[in-house]
Enzyme design. Structure first.
Site, PDB file in Angstrom:
ATOM      1  N   GLU A  20       0.624  -1.559  -0.162  1.00 49.53           N
ATOM      2  CA  GLU A  20      -0.231  -0.097  -0.640  1.00 49.53           C
ATOM      3  C   GLU A  20       1.043   1.096   0.100  1.00 49.53           C
ATOM      4  OE1 GLU A  20      -2.624   0.449  -0.930  1.00 49.53           O
ATOM      5  OE2 GLU A  20      -3.144  -1.553  -1.075  1.00 49.53           O
ATOM      6  N   TYR A  76      -7.110   6.706   4.029  1.00 52.69           N
ATOM      7  CA  TYR A  76      -7.458   5.646   3.048  1.00 52.69           C
ATOM      8  C   TYR A  76      -6.641   3.817   2.897  1.00 52.69           C
ATOM      9  CZ  TYR A  76      -5.820   2.727  -0.715  1.00 52.69           C
ATOM     10  OH  TYR A  76      -5.429   1.084  -1.740  1.00 52.69           O
ATOM     11  N   ASP A 101      -9.906   4.381  -3.389  1.00 55.25           N
ATOM     12  CA  ASP A 101      -8.505   4.687  -4.166  1.00 55.25           C
ATOM     13  C   ASP A 101      -9.181   5.426  -5.409  1.00 55.25           C
ATOM     14  OD1 ASP A 101      -9.284   2.584  -5.804  1.00 55.25           O
ATOM     15  OD2 ASP A 101      -7.360   2.111  -6.279  1.00 55.25           O
ATOM     16  N   CYS A 111     -12.638  -0.632 -15.853  1.00 55.24           N
ATOM     17  CA  CYS A 111     -12.972   0.929 -16.580  1.00 55.24           C
ATOM     18  C   CYS A 111     -12.010   2.336 -16.510  1.00 55.24           C
ATOM     19  CB  CYS A 111     -14.298   0.583 -15.084  1.00 55.24           C
ATOM     20  SG  CYS A 111     -15.364   2.762 -14.859  1.00 55.24           S
ATOM     21  N   CYS A 125     -15.887  -1.170 -22.538  1.00 55.34           N
ATOM     22  CA  CYS A 125     -17.313  -0.883 -21.412  1.00 55.34           C
ATOM     23  C   CYS A 125     -17.731  -2.065 -21.889  1.00 55.34           C
ATOM     24  CB  CYS A 125     -17.915  -0.033 -21.951  1.00 55.34           C
ATOM     25  SG  CYS A 125     -17.596   1.389 -21.305  1.00 55.34           S
ATOM     26  N   CYS A 148     -17.219  -5.267 -19.132  1.00 53.69           N
ATOM     27  CA  CYS A 148     -16.726  -4.287 -17.854  1.00 53.69           C
ATOM     28  C   CYS A 148     -18.855  -5.871 -16.881  1.00 53.69           C
ATOM     29  CB  CYS A 148     -17.832  -2.932 -17.545  1.00 53.69           C
ATOM     30  SG  CYS A 148     -18.186  -2.606 -16.346  1.00 53.69           S
TER      31      CYS A 148
END
Length: 307
Positions: free
Chosen positions: A46, A129, A147, A202, A209, A212
């Protein structure tokens, strides 16, 4: 606020299964997601992934974990070694903060990464976060992990806009939590699944798309892909900036096993005023340590690092 949460809860029930099914088939096999990952591995990933792509992070992460598989192992080194191993990931103050966090985990938590929000937030460099991500991905807790990728998916699917706003609102955070299943481990999986969907499908510039799992539910797609009318989105410049000069000066220090003189640093960047400004900034930030003989080295002491 309650209307936002109610609508999100209803929408979430229809969106969870398609995303989880997609993730099971398309998730990347990344070392910080392996079944034997440790909370420390999640924490390191992270820190490294902040504003840095996966392909740049992975080799550095793997080398880092071989060398320092625990917070105690890293805490036993100087912060300069952390900066050296950080290499060209950029934003090297993250290396100092990660080292300071390893020292704090060693001193306060018996060498372990804590599993409570308050204890995580008290560590250097661990913001809202990062704390939520560690709690979700290392400890399987139900946390809203927001995020850029997650926020972009939510903006398109739920709000019908092309991009997320510059910063998350309180309403957005409440909605993100309401979208998650109640079962903590499933919730954690959904969080990383939406993140992966934003990273692979995305995407900001060229969303796919047709691939997706939420295409039939996406408000942005169903409304004809309206053009973004929010705040201008500006890319970050790098060439010729102080940030580039700082990186070049640090590269000289990382490549040397001993202190370096001003002549060596002067060769890294020709313009003297910008070079001096960058060097001064590195010293102020604790990334470079000036010595009494006029030479410079990576930091050798465990000084305080701003959160």
């Amino acid at each position: 606020m309650s209307d936002v949460v109610t609508r999100a809860t209803a929408a979430g029930r229809g969106l969870q299964e398609p995303v989880l099914t997609w993730y099971a088939a398309h998730a990347r096999a990344l070392p910080w997601r392996s079944d034997d990952r440790t909370p420390w591995a999640v924490m390191v990933s992270e820190f490294m992934l902040q504003q840095t792509t996966v392909d740049r992070v992975q080799p550095v992460f793997e080398a880092w974990m071989r060398r320092w598989p625990t917070p105690i192992a890293l805490a036993s080194e100087t912060p300069g070694e952390a900066v050296r191993a950080w290499g060209r990931l950029g934003y090297p103050r993250r290396a100092l903060r990660l080292h300071a966090t390893a020292v704090a985990c060693t001193a306060r938590h018996d060498g372990q990464v804590p599993s409570s929000l308050d204890e995580l937030r008290a560590l250097p460099g661990v913001g809202e976060y990062t704390a939520a991500a560690i709690l979700a991905f290392a400890f399987g807790q139900r946390q809203a992990v927001l995020d850029t990728n997650v926020r972009r998916v939510h903006a398109r699917v739920l709000d019908g806009v092309a991009h997320e706003r510059p910063s998350a609102t309180l309403a957005e955070r409440h909605r993100a939590l309401a979208l998650l299943p109640e079962e903590p481990k499933v919730s954690a999986t959904l969080s990383v699944a939406v993140m992966e969907l934003g990273a692979l499908v995305c995407t900001a510039r060229t969303p796919r798309c047709s691939a997706c799992p939420l295409a039939d539910h996406c408000a942005w797609r169903l409304s004809g892909y309206p053009v973004w009318d929010g705040p201008p989105r500006r890319g970050q410049s790098y060439a010729g900036t102080d940030r580039q000069v700082r990186g070049l000066l640090l590269a000289v220090l990382r490549s040397s096993g001993q202190p370096v003189g001003l002549d060596d640093l002067d060769r890294a960047w020709a313009e003297p005023r910008q070079r001096a400004r960058a060097l001064d900034g590195l010293v102020v930030d604790g990334l470079v340590e000036p010595l009494d003989d006029g030479t410079f080295q990576l930091p050798s002491s465990h000084g305080a690092v701003a959160p």
